[in-house]
Design an enzyme around this catalytic site. Structure first.
Site, short mmCIF file in Angstrom:
data_model
loop_
_atom_site.label_atom_id
_atom_site.label_comp_id
_atom_site.label_asym_id
_atom_site.label_seq_id
_atom_site.Cartn_x
_atom_site.Cartn_y
_atom_site.Cartn_z
N SER A 76 109.22 94.56 73.61
CA SER A 76 108.76 94.81 74.98
C SER A 76 109.93 95.25 75.84
O SER A 76 111.09 95.07 75.48
CB SER A 76 108.13 93.55 75.55
OG SER A 76 109.07 92.48 75.54
N GLY A 165 97.57 92.25 54.44
CA GLY A 165 98.45 93.28 53.90
C GLY A 165 98.84 94.30 54.96
O GLY A 165 99.04 93.96 56.13
N ASP A 192 110.14 92.51 62.20
CA ASP A 192 111.40 93.22 62.30
C ASP A 192 111.95 93.56 60.92
O ASP A 192 112.57 94.62 60.72
CB ASP A 192 112.41 92.39 63.09
CG ASP A 192 112.05 92.28 64.56
OD1 ASP A 192 111.39 93.20 65.07
OD2 ASP A 192 112.40 91.27 65.19
#
Length: 261
Positions: A76, A165, A192
């Protein structure tokens, strides 16, 4: 706090450049309830970034030489930064020949898409917010992702479905990968890790399917560790060998809610 972050990056041997602002680097924390193993994340708003500060960031990105092959825009935006900031960065980066990988949500994602990043990585809930659709089935998800690609708003959509998935959609290809079989100790860093592994693989010349397999392996390795600990290179390589891709049409439905990956 900024100095602490710089020290940690230095300790990891990661090159970085510090762009100083008036406020302190924000701190977030996570709590795992031991009786239910539910995870609660507390995300602080952080400091307000002034126009001069975010403009300095834009100027620095514009002046990168040589321009990076890939530029990742993730998370963000800080308070004070305009919602079209990522859109501005994308246009600037593309003018220098960089491919932009975008991992954000809400209005920031919506405003960035017309600038056409190379790759976006929404979660299922983020894609629902973007499209305004419930996306109950795999076919719904595939249709929404294809519309983004066909509109030239991204070359690649890597849609994560949590326990369901992930799906990879390009102009010429659709692939689905099941979640890596592992005991989930924490979801922190899985998303990440997904992005990082994909960009790492693409950067050394992997094709997008191979990069997608690495992203699934890295996310799965992160899930197997508690707290902020991530998967090791050896773990990722081991998981990579077990990641197989199939036609997304084989999936019956997508879950209504999924952990943020």
């Amino acid at each position: 706090m900024a100095e602490r972050l710089a020290w940690l990056l230095t300790a990891e041997g990661l090159p970085f450049e510090q762009l100083r602002i008036g406020g302190e680097t924000r701190e977030n924390f996570s709590v795992t309830e031991t009786s239910t193993h539910r995870e609660f994340r507390f995300v602080m708003p952080g400091p307000v970034v002034s126009e001069a500060e975010w403009q300095h960031c834009l100027d620095r990105l514009d002046g990168l030489h040589p321009a990076p092959l890939y530029l990742v825009l993730s998370g963000s935006l800080p308070l004070g930064v305009p919602e079209d900031f990522y859109a501005r960065v994308i246009r600037m980066a593309k003018a220098h020949g960089s491919r932009v990988v975008l991992d954000t949500s809400g209005p920031t994602l919506r405003l960035a898409l017309p600038s056409a990043p190379y790759l976006i990585k929404p979660s299922l809930n983020e894609l629902r917010q973007l499209t305004g659709l419930t996306l109950e089935t795999e076919a719904d998800c595939l249709r929404a992702a294809r519309e983004i690609v066909q509109a030239r708003h991204a070359d690649v959509v890597a849609l994560t479905l949590g326990a369901g998935g992930a799906m990879l959609v390009t102009q010429d290809d659709v692939a689905y990968a099941s979640s890596v079989a592992t005991s989930v100790h924490s979801t922190i860093g899985a998303g990440d890790s997904f992005v990082g592994a994909m960009v790492w693989a693409l950067n050394w010349g992997a094709d997008v399917r191979q990069a997608f397999r690495y992203s699934m392996a890295a996310a799965g390795a992160a899930l197997g560790h508690a707290g902020t600990e991530l998967g090791s290179a050896a773990e990722i390589e081991r998981y990579y060998q077990g990641v197989s891709l199939s036609s997304a049409a084989s999936v019956v439905s997508a879950p209504k809610d999924e952990p943020r990956t």
